[in-house]
Design an enzyme around this catalytic site. Structure first.
Site, PDB file in Angstrom:
ATOM      1  N   LYS A  22       0.834  -1.207   0.000  1.00 42.96           N
ATOM      2  CA  LYS A  22       0.000   0.000   0.000  1.00 42.96           C
ATOM      3  C   LYS A  22       0.865   1.251   0.000  1.00 42.96           C
ATOM      4  CE  LYS A  22      -3.776  -0.581   2.395  1.00 42.96           C
ATOM      5  NZ  LYS A  22      -4.346  -0.847   3.734  1.00 42.96           N
ATOM      6  N   ARG A  91      -3.051   2.944   8.603  1.00 41.24           N
ATOM      7  CA  ARG A  91      -3.401   1.783   7.776  1.00 41.24           C
ATOM      8  C   ARG A  91      -2.238   0.800   7.732  1.00 41.24           C
ATOM      9  NH1 ARG A  91      -4.581   4.834   2.222  1.00 41.24           N
ATOM     10  NH2 ARG A  91      -5.851   3.015   1.750  1.00 41.24           N
ATOM     11  N   GLY A 100      -6.508 -10.751   8.223  1.00 41.40           N
ATOM     12  CA  GLY A 100      -6.041 -10.958   9.584  1.00 41.40           C
ATOM     13  C   GLY A 100      -5.142  -9.840  10.064  1.00 41.40           C
ATOM     14  N   MET A 102      -4.285  -5.835  10.783  1.00 44.25           N
ATOM     15  CA  MET A 102      -5.155  -4.855  11.415  1.00 44.25           C
ATOM     16  C   MET A 102      -5.923  -4.020  10.408  1.00 44.25           C
ATOM     17  SD  MET A 102      -4.433  -1.805  14.073  1.00 44.25           S
ATOM     18  CE  MET A 102      -4.584  -0.579  12.806  1.00 44.25           C
ATOM     19  N   ARG A 336      -3.506  -0.811  -6.668  1.00 45.10           N
ATOM     20  CA  ARG A 336      -2.614  -1.970  -6.754  1.00 45.10           C
ATOM     21  C   ARG A 336      -2.994  -2.752  -8.002  1.00 45.10           C
ATOM     22  NH1 ARG A 336      -5.614  -4.822  -1.717  1.00 45.10           N
ATOM     23  NH2 ARG A 336      -7.630  -4.661  -2.708  1.00 45.10           N
ATOM     24  N   HIS A 452      -6.871 -33.223   6.546  1.00 43.07           N
ATOM     25  CA  HIS A 452      -6.799 -34.576   5.992  1.00 43.07           C
ATOM     26  C   HIS A 452      -7.603 -34.673   4.698  1.00 43.07           C
ATOM     27  CE1 HIS A 452      -8.207 -38.800   5.686  1.00 43.07           C
ATOM     28  NE2 HIS A 452      -6.945 -39.056   5.981  1.00 43.07           N
ATOM     29  N   ARG A 573       2.684 -47.536 -19.565  1.00 39.32           N
ATOM     30  CA  ARG A 573       2.716 -48.647 -18.604  1.00 39.32           C
ATOM     31  C   ARG A 573       2.155 -49.880 -19.297  1.00 39.32           C
ATOM     32  NH1 ARG A 573       0.629 -44.233 -15.823  1.00 39.32           N
ATOM     33  NH2 ARG A 573       1.835 -43.557 -13.991  1.00 39.32           N
ATOM     34  N   ARG A 628       7.421 -48.886 -20.734  1.00 36.66           N
ATOM     35  CA  ARG A 628       8.061 -49.432 -19.544  1.00 36.66           C
ATOM     36  C   ARG A 628       7.713 -50.907 -19.431  1.00 36.66           C
ATOM     37  NH1 ARG A 628       6.338 -47.257 -13.748  1.00 36.66           N
ATOM     38  NH2 ARG A 628       4.492 -48.502 -14.199  1.00 36.66           N
ATOM     39  N   GLU A 760      14.788 -44.265 -10.354  1.00 37.41           N
ATOM     40  CA  GLU A 760      13.783 -44.093  -9.299  1.00 37.41           C
ATOM     41  C   GLU A 760      14.231 -44.652  -7.965  1.00 37.41           C
ATOM     42  OE1 GLU A 760      10.202 -46.129 -10.535  1.00 37.41           O
ATOM     43  OE2 GLU A 760      11.347 -47.615 -11.647  1.00 37.41           O
ATOM     44  N   SER A 779      14.785 -41.871 -17.458  1.00 37.16           N
ATOM     45  CA  SER A 779      13.537 -41.181 -17.157  1.00 37.16           C
ATOM     46  C   SER A 779      13.361 -41.225 -15.650  1.00 37.16           C
ATOM     47  CB  SER A 779      12.368 -41.867 -17.854  1.00 37.16           C
ATOM     48  OG  SER A 779      11.166 -41.223 -17.508  1.00 37.16           O
ATOM     49  N   GLY A 781      11.668 -41.439 -12.378  1.00 37.74           N
ATOM     50  CA  GLY A 781      10.364 -41.833 -11.828  1.00 37.74           C
ATOM     51  C   GLY A 781      10.253 -41.173 -10.469  1.00 37.74           C
ATOM     52  N   THR A 782       9.778 -39.957 -10.461  1.00 36.53           N
ATOM     53  CA  THR A 782       9.875 -39.174  -9.227  1.00 36.53           C
ATOM     54  C   THR A 782       8.866 -39.601  -8.160  1.00 36.53           C
ATOM     55  OG1 THR A 782       8.544 -37.464 -10.285  1.00 36.53           O
ATOM     56  CG2 THR A 782      10.931 -37.157 -10.270  1.00 36.53           C
ATOM     57  N   ASN A 783       7.841 -40.366  -8.532  1.00 32.14           N
ATOM     58  CA  ASN A 783       6.948 -40.877  -7.473  1.00 32.14           C
ATOM     59  C   ASN A 783       7.711 -41.858  -6.600  1.00 32.14           C
ATOM     60  OD1 ASN A 783       4.964 -39.439  -8.733  1.00 32.14           O
ATOM     61  ND2 ASN A 783       3.948 -41.217  -9.639  1.00 32.14           N
ATOM     62  N   ASP A 784       8.291 -42.868  -7.250  1.00 37.85           N
ATOM     63  CA  ASP A 784       9.075 -43.841  -6.487  1.00 37.85           C
ATOM     64  C   ASP A 784      10.303 -43.201  -5.862  1.00 37.85           C
ATOM     65  OD1 ASP A 784       8.250 -46.558  -6.097  1.00 37.85           O
ATOM     66  OD2 ASP A 784       8.101 -46.727  -8.270  1.00 37.85           O
ATOM     67  N   CYS A 847       8.915 -38.871 -15.633  1.00 39.38           N
ATOM     68  CA  CYS A 847       7.582 -39.412 -15.896  1.00 39.38           C
ATOM     69  C   CYS A 847       6.751 -39.580 -14.632  1.00 39.38           C
ATOM     70  CB  CYS A 847       7.673 -40.718 -16.658  1.00 39.38           C
ATOM     71  SG  CYS A 847       8.496 -42.034 -15.743  1.00 39.38           S
ATOM     72  N   TYR A 867      12.762 -33.356 -21.490  1.00 43.41           N
ATOM     73  CA  TYR A 867      11.306 -33.311 -21.555  1.00 43.41           C
ATOM     74  C   TYR A 867      10.684 -33.692 -20.215  1.00 43.41           C
ATOM     75  CZ  TYR A 867      11.270 -38.407 -21.689  1.00 43.41           C
ATOM     76  OH  TYR A 867      11.418 -39.721 -21.351  1.00 43.41           O
TER      77      TYR A 867
HETATM   78  P1  ADP Z   1      -7.766  -2.143   3.267  1.00 43.21           P
HETATM   79  O1  ADP Z   1      -6.347  -2.585   3.293  1.00 43.21           O
HETATM   80  O2  ADP Z   1      -8.685  -3.040   3.997  1.00 43.21           O
HETATM   81  O3  ADP Z   1      -8.217  -1.805   1.890  1.00 43.21           O
HETATM   82  P2  ADP Z   1      -7.394   0.657   3.723  1.00 43.21           P
HETATM   83  O4  ADP Z   1      -6.187   1.048   4.486  1.00 43.21           O
HETATM   84  O5  ADP Z   1      -7.317   0.821   2.268  1.00 43.21           O
HETATM   85  O6  ADP Z   1      -7.816  -0.801   4.141  1.00 43.21           O
HETATM   86  O7  ADP Z   1      -8.584   1.511   4.288  1.00 43.21           O
HETATM   87  C1  ADP Z   1      -9.896   1.219   3.981  1.00 43.21           C
HETATM   88  C2  ADP Z   1     -10.608   2.450   3.540  1.00 43.21           C
HETATM   89  O8  ADP Z   1     -10.464   3.500   4.467  1.00 43.21           O
HETATM   90  C3  ADP Z   1     -10.106   3.032   2.251  1.00 43.21           C
HETATM   91  O9  ADP Z   1     -10.610   2.399   1.150  1.00 43.21           O
HETATM   92  C4  ADP Z   1     -10.620   4.446   2.345  1.00 43.21           C
HETATM   93  O10 ADP Z   1     -11.946   4.497   1.886  1.00 43.21           O
HETATM   94  C5  ADP Z   1     -10.560   4.736   3.807  1.00 43.21           C
HETATM   95  N1  ADP Z   1      -9.389   5.560   4.095  1.00 43.21           N
HETATM   96  C6  ADP Z   1      -8.132   5.177   4.376  1.00 43.21           C
HETATM   97  N2  ADP Z   1      -7.334   6.249   4.547  1.00 43.21           N
HETATM   98  C7  ADP Z   1      -8.121   7.324   4.355  1.00 43.21           C
HETATM   99  C8  ADP Z   1      -7.878   8.728   4.384  1.00 43.21           C
HETATM  100  N3  ADP Z   1      -6.679   9.228   4.631  1.00 43.21           N
HETATM  101  N4  ADP Z   1      -8.923   9.535   4.133  1.00 43.21           N
HETATM  102  C9  ADP Z   1     -10.127   9.025   3.875  1.00 43.21           C
HETATM  103  N5  ADP Z   1     -10.429   7.735   3.838  1.00 43.21           N
HETATM  104  C10 ADP Z   1      -9.429   6.884   4.081  1.00 43.21           C
HETATM  105 MG    MG Z   2      -7.910  -0.465   0.807  1.00 42.16          MG
HETATM  106 MG    MG Z   3       8.220 -46.603 -10.320  1.00 46.97          MG
END
Ligand code: ADP
Ligand code: MG
Ligand code: MG
Length: 888
Positions: A22, A91, A100, A102, A336, A452, A573, A628, A760, A779, A781-784, A847, A867
C-alpha cells in the site's frame, strides 16, 4: 542508524519490501502527481525491530514526530488541534496483502474538544463531525483496544431501532453525539480504561497495534498456507484524512480498470454518496454503479477516468483503486495491480499485448499453469437456477454432483451399485479413506487446505470443498443443516465446486470446459477467453526448451494426449496388458511347472500385447513412445490370498479338492510380500522370471516392424524399471538386443529402437555414471524416487500424518505434489550431472506426476532435462509452464 519513516513523496512502487504494497503504491501515485492526501509510511524494518525487541526502536517516536510536523506544516493544521484539527488515518500494509492484519483506523486526532473544531472547520456540519468521531471510537475500540465489534454494532442497532431509522443516514447530529457517548461507555466497560483523548497517544497506540497484528493467529495461518515468510513485517501508513461523509456532494468508491471477473475492457466499480471508508464494501447502504458517478459529479468522473487510464498505462496491468470525493474534490487512497479470475488473466494478458503495453513474453508471465488447469475442469452451468447451501475452501478443483452420504461404508456401498455420492463429514480421518476413494466428491465443515480431507482429495484428484463452516453436519442423524435452515439428508443430491468452494442444492448441470473443447478441436464454443488461451499457448510452444510428453497406456489416451499437444509418450505402462481377460494367461505363466507350460503361457500373451502396441504406435506415429516393461509385483495379478485360502479350505472340506486352486494358493503364498513396494518388482521380476521381458520386447518390436511395413513411423523406446545397478540393466539390455536381432532378422529390415532406464532408486542415482555407459536415456520416476528417498509409501502416509506435517510447516507442500527440491531434487541434479558426464547426449526426462506440476516443471527446466511427461490432461499445463520457464 537506519531510517524508519518515509514521506509519500519519497518512495516508489518497487519498494514493497520496505514500504509494503500500500505504501509503495501510494508513493508511486504521489510521484505521478495524482491527488493523494499527503502522509508518510513507517517501514517494515521498524516493525521487524519492534517485533524482535518487544518495543519500538528508540528513534521511531522522534522520527514520527518530525514527519508529523512536516505534514502539519504542509496541511496548515495540527494533529487534534481543538480549533482546526488535522486528522489522519492509520493503515497497515505488508508486502503481500493479508487477511487478519489490522483494519484501518480513520479520523485519528478527534477527541471531545477537537470534534468541536471539526464542526467549525466543516462550516458548522455537526452531523459530519459526530459521525466522524463515533467512527473513530468504534474502529479504535475494535482494532486497537480489542473490543468485539458486536458491542458497537449492538449500540447503533439499538439507537436506530429507537429512532425508527432505516439507515445510518437517518440518524441526526444529536443521535450521533449520543452514539459517541455510548461508544465511550462501551470502551470503558470492556477495557477498564477511557478512550485516549491525547491525539499523539492515539497515533502511537494505533501504530503499535498494526505492528502487533502481524502475529495474529489468522495472519500466521494465512502466511503459512500461502507460503509467505513470517519475518517480513508490515509497514504502517499515516495519511491526511479526506472526508466522503460530509454531504451528498461527497462519497467514497472502489473501481477496477477492467472487469476482474471476465477481463472485459471497461471500468467497473461501486460508489456510495455521503460515506466513509469501508461503507462501500460493507453493504451498509446500497451502492450505485461507478457509471452513475457521471451524472452525480461529471468533473470528478472524468478526472477519475483519466487517472485510471494513467494507472493502467503506468502499471501495464489491471489496477484496482479506492477513492474518496470530498465536496467535489477527488482523492486517490489506494491502487494496486488487481486480483482476477483465471479467465480474466488470459484475456487481459493478450489484450494488453494488443494495446502495445506488454509483449508476449510478458503475457506468458501474467498467467499460470494453475489458472489454465482451472479453466480445463468441467464447470457448472452458471445459467442454471440454483440455491447456494454454503461455501467452504476450494481444496481440490473440479465439479462434482452426487447424493449426500455421511459415512464411509455407505459411500462405498452406494458407489458400488453405480451411484455418484458426495461424502459429507465434519472432518475426515484415515478411517474414511474407503469412502473417499468411492465418492465423486468430498465435503467437510471443518479444516483448511491442509486438513486430511484436502490433502488426500488432492492426492487422488477428487473434487473437495473443506471447512464449509456454515454447514451443521450431524453424522449420526445423517444430515446437515445450512445457515438458512435448509436440511440436506442422506440421499439428497448436492453439487460441489472444488474450484470456487461453493456447495449447491440439487443437481447443477456440468458442462465441458470450452478450453478443453478447443484443444479437442471443437471450435463451436470459442470465445474471448479461449482465443486468448490459444494465443498464449502458441507463444509458450515457441519459447519452451522442454519437450512435453504424456503418460498414456492406450491408443485413445495417446490420441487425446496428441490433440493436447504431447510430443510423444514418456511413459506407457504395460500393467493393464496383463489384466482383464488376460488374467488367466498370467496365472498360467505364474503357476507353470514345466518349461513348456511356461513358454506356452508367454506365447499366448505375445500376440495380444503386440496388438496393444500397434494401436499406440499408430496413434503416436512419428513420435517417441517410451514403453516401460512390467513393473508391479506379480501377486497383484493373482487372487487375494485370504479369499483363495478360504476357497481351498471349503473345497477340501467338501472333499472336492481342486489341484488348480491348490497350486494357485501355493504360488500366491510364495509371492506374498510384507513390503511389496520394496519387493520382487521391476527389473528384479525380469531377471527372476526368465522370458517375461523378452516376450514384451518381442511384442513391442514386432508391432513396430508391422507399422513400418504398413508405411508408418514407429519410434519405440524400451524402458527398464527399478534399476539399481549397471549390472542389472546390462543383463536386461543384452536380452533386449538379442530379441531385437531376431526380430530384425525375421522382418528383413532394421527396426529402430532405444533402450534406457528409469531412475527411481537412490542407488541408481549414485550409480548414474556407470548405468549411463549403456543406457541411452534416463527417465526419472519421481513418485518412487520420492517414496524411496523419504522412506515412506504414498498410499500409507498421505492419509495418516501428512496433514499434521503440512499444518506444522514441516512440508511446505506435499512432496508428491511438488518435487522436494532440496532432497529428491538434489538427487535428480546429481544423476543428470553423472549421467551426462559419461554420455553427453544422454536423453533425460521425467515421468512421475511431478512432470505436470508447475513448480516442479521449472525445476526440471533448470536442471536441463529434455522433456517432462505427464497425464494427457496436464499436457497443456506443462506446455504453458515450460514456456514460462524459458521466457522468464
Ligand atoms: P484495506 O487494506 O482493507 O483496503 P485501507 O487502508 O485501504 O484498508 O482503508 C480502507 C478504507 O479506508 C479506504 O478504502 C478508504 O476508503 C478509507 N481511508 C483510508 N485512509 C483514508 C484517508 N486518509 N482519508 C479518507 N479515507 C481513508
Ligand atoms: Mg484499501
Ligand atoms: Mg516406479
Amino acid at each position: 542508524m537506519g531510517r524508519y519513516v518515509y514521506d509519500f513523496a519519497e518512495g516508489n512502487k518497487d519498494q514493497k519490501d520496505l514500504l509494503g504494497g500500500k505504501g509503495a503504491n501510494l508513493a508511486e501515485m504521489t510521484r505521478l502527481g495524482l491527488p493523494v492526501p499527503p502522509g508518510f509510511t513507517i517501514t517494515t524494518e521498524a516493525c521487524r525491530a519492534y517485533l524482535a525487541d518487544g518495543r519500538e526502536p528508540d528513534s521511531l517516536a522522534e522520527e514520527i514526530d518530525r514527519h508529523l510536523a512536516l505534514l502539519e506544516q504542509t496541511m496548515g493544521r495540527t494533529l487534534g488541534d481543538p480549533d482546526d484539527p488535522l486528522l489522519v488515518s492509520v493503515r497497515s500494509g505488508a508486502k503481500f496483502s493479508m487477511p487478519g492484519m489490522m483494519d484501518t483506523v480513520l479520523n485519528i486526532g478527534l477527541n471531545d474538544r477537537s470534534v468541536e473544531g471539526l464542526v467549525r472547520q466543516s462550516g458548522g456540519n455537526e452531523r459530519f463531525a459526530w459521525d466522524s468521531y463515533r467512527r473513530l471510537l468504534s474502529m479504535f475500540g475494535e482494532t486497537v483496544l480489542g473490543v468485539h465489534k458486536d458491542a458497537f454494532e449492538d449500540e447503533i442497532d439499538r439507537l436506530k431501532a429507537e429512532r425508527g431509522a432505516a439507515s445510518d443516514l437517518d440518524l441526526t447530529a444529536d443521535d450521533l453525539r449520543e452514539l459517541t457517548r455510548a461508544y465511550e461507555r462501551t470502551i470503558r466497560e470492556h477495557t477498564g480504561r477511557d478512550f485516549p483523548q491525547e491525539p499523539r497517544e492515539q497515533l502511537a497506540l494505533a501504530v503499535r497495534a498494526v505492528f502487533d497484528s502481524w502475529n495474529t493467529e489468522r495472519a500466521t495461518i494465512y502466511r503459512r498456507r500461502e507460503r509467505i515468510p513470517t519475518d517480513l513485517g508490515t509497514a504502517v501508513n499515516v495519511g491526511t484524512m479526506v472526508f466522503g461523509n460530509g454531504g451528498m456532494d461527497s462519497g467514497t468508491g472502489v473501481a477496477f480498470t477492467r472487469d476482474p471477473a471476465t477481463g472485459a475492457q471497461g471500468v467497473y466499480g461501486d460508489y456510495l454518496q455521503n460515506a466513509q471508508g469501508e461503507d462501500v464494501v460493507a453493504g451498509i447502504r446500497n451502492t450505485v454503479p461507478l457509471h452513475d458517478l457521471k451524472t452525480i459529479d461529471k468533473a470528478c468522473f472524468d478526472q477519475l477516468m483519466d487517472i485510471m487510464a494513467t494507472l493502467e498505462h503506468h502499471y501495464r496491468d489491471l489496477c484496482d483503486i479506492e477513492f474518496t470525493i470530498e465536496h467535489g474534490k477527488l482523492w486517490m487512497l489506494q491502487t494496486r495491480v488487481g486480483k482476477r479470475t483465471a479467465q480474466a488473466a488470459f484475456r487481459i494478458a493478450v489484450e494488453l499485448v494488443d494495446e502495445g503495453l506488454i509483449d508476449m513474453d510478458e503475457a506468458l508471465q501474467r498467467v499460470t499453469g494453475a489458472q489454465l488447469a482451472t479453466l480445463m475442469f468441467p464447470q457448472f452451468n452458471s445459467e442454471h437456477e440454483r440455491h447456494l447451501l454454503g461455501r467452504g475452501m476450494n481444496a481440490s478443483p473440479g465439479a462434482a454432483v452426487g447424493k449426500a452420504v455421511f459415512d464411509s461404508t455407505t459411500a462405498a456401498e452406494w458407489a458400488a451399485r453405480g451411484e455418484d455420492v458426495i461424502l459429507v463429514r465434519r472432518e475426515t480421518n484415515p478411517d474414511d479413506l474407503k469412502g473417499m476413494v468411492a465418492a465423486t466428491g468430498i465435503l467437510t465443515s471443518r479444516g483448511g487446505k491442509t486438513s486430511h480431507a484436502a490433502v488426500v482429495a488432492r492426492g487422488m484428484g477428487r473434487t473437495c470443498v473443506c471447512g464449509a463452516e456454515s454447514l451443521d453436519v450431524d453424522v449420526k442423524a445423517r444430515r446437515f443443516t445450512t445457515s438458512d435452515g435448509t436440511v440436506v439428508s442422506e440421499g439428497d443430491v448436492i453439487s460441489i465446486n472444488g474450484t470456487t468452494g461453493e456447495v449447491w442444492q440439487g443437481e447443477v448441470p456440468v458442462m465441458a470446459s470450452h478450453v478443453v473443447r478447443h484443444f479437442e478441436g471443437d471450435t463451436s464454443t470459442e470465445d474471448a477467453t479461449v482465443r486468448a488461451v490459444a494465443r498464449v499457448m502458441d507463444h509458450a510452444d515457441k519459447r519452451r526448451r522442454l519437450g512435453v510428453h504424456a503418460n498414456a497406456d492406450t491408443p485413445d489416451d495417446a490420441a487425446r494426449a496428441r490433440r493436447f499437444g504431447a510430443q510423444g509418450i514418456g511413459l506407457c505402462r504395460t500393467e493393464h496388458m496383463f489384466l482383464g481377460d488376460r488374467r488367466e494367461l498370467v496365472e498360467h505363466f505364474i503357476v507353470a511347472e514345466t518349461r513348456e507350460e511356461h513358454d506356452a503361457a508367454l506365447d499366448a500373451l505375445l500376440p495380444l500385447q503386440r496388438k496393444d502396441f500397434l494401436g499406440i504406435f499408430e496413434a503416436m506415429d512419428g513420435l517417441p513412445v517410451t514403453v516401460r516393461l512390467i513393473d508391479p509385483p506379480l501377486h497383484e495379478f493373482l487372487p487375494d490370498m485370504t479369499d483363495l485360502a478360504v476357497l481351498v479350505a471349503h473345497e477340501d472340506d467338501a472333499g472336492k479338492a481342486d489341484s488348480k486352486h491348490h497350486k494357485m494358493l501355493e504360488a500366491v503364498k510364495r509371492l506374498h510380500e510384507q513390503n511389496p513396494m520394496l519387493g520382487l518388482r521391476g527389473v528384479r521380476l525380469g531377471i527372476a522370471m526368465p522370458g517375461l521381458f523378452a516376450m514384451q520386447t518381442r511384442a513391442i518390436l514386432e508391432a513396430a516392424a508391422e507399422r513400418i511395413t504398413a508405411g508408418g513411423d514407429p519410434r519405440p523406446e524400451i524402458m527398464v524399471p527399478l534399476v539399481a545397478t549397471a549390472e542389472e540393466f546390462e543383463l536386461v539390455r543384452a536380452e533386449i538386443e538379442k530379441v531385437a536381432a531376431e526380430v530384425t532378422e525375421e522382418a528383413g529390415f532394421e527396426v529402430p529402437y532405444a533402450v534406457g532406464t528409469m531412475i527411481e532408486l537412490p542407488r541408481a542415482v549414485l550409480a548414474a555414471d556407470s548405468i549411463a555407459k549403456t543406457a541411452q536415456f534416463f527417465s526419472f520416476g519421481t513418485n518412487d524416487l520420492t517414496q524411496m528417498t523419504w522412506g515412506f509409501s504414498r498410499d500409507d502416509v498421505e492419509s495418516s500424518f501428512f496433514s499434521a506435517y503440512l499444518d506444522k510447516g514441516i512440508f511446505p507442500v506435499s512432496p508428491f505434489e511438488t518435487l522436494d527440491r532440496d532432497g529428491v531434487g538434489a538427487l535428480v541434479r546429481y544423476a543428470v550431472e553423472k549421467g551426462r558426464g559419461v554420455r553427453p547426449d544422454l536423453h533425460l526426462g521425467v515421468c512421475g506426476e511431478h512432470g505436470g506440476d508447475p513448480e516442479s516443471i521449472h525445476f526440471f527446466d533448470e536442471v536441463g532435462l529434455d522433456y517432462v511427461s505427464c497425464s494427457p490432461f496436464r499436457v497443456p499445463v506443462a506446455r504453458l509452464e515450460a514456456g514460462r520457464a524459458s521466457a522468464g
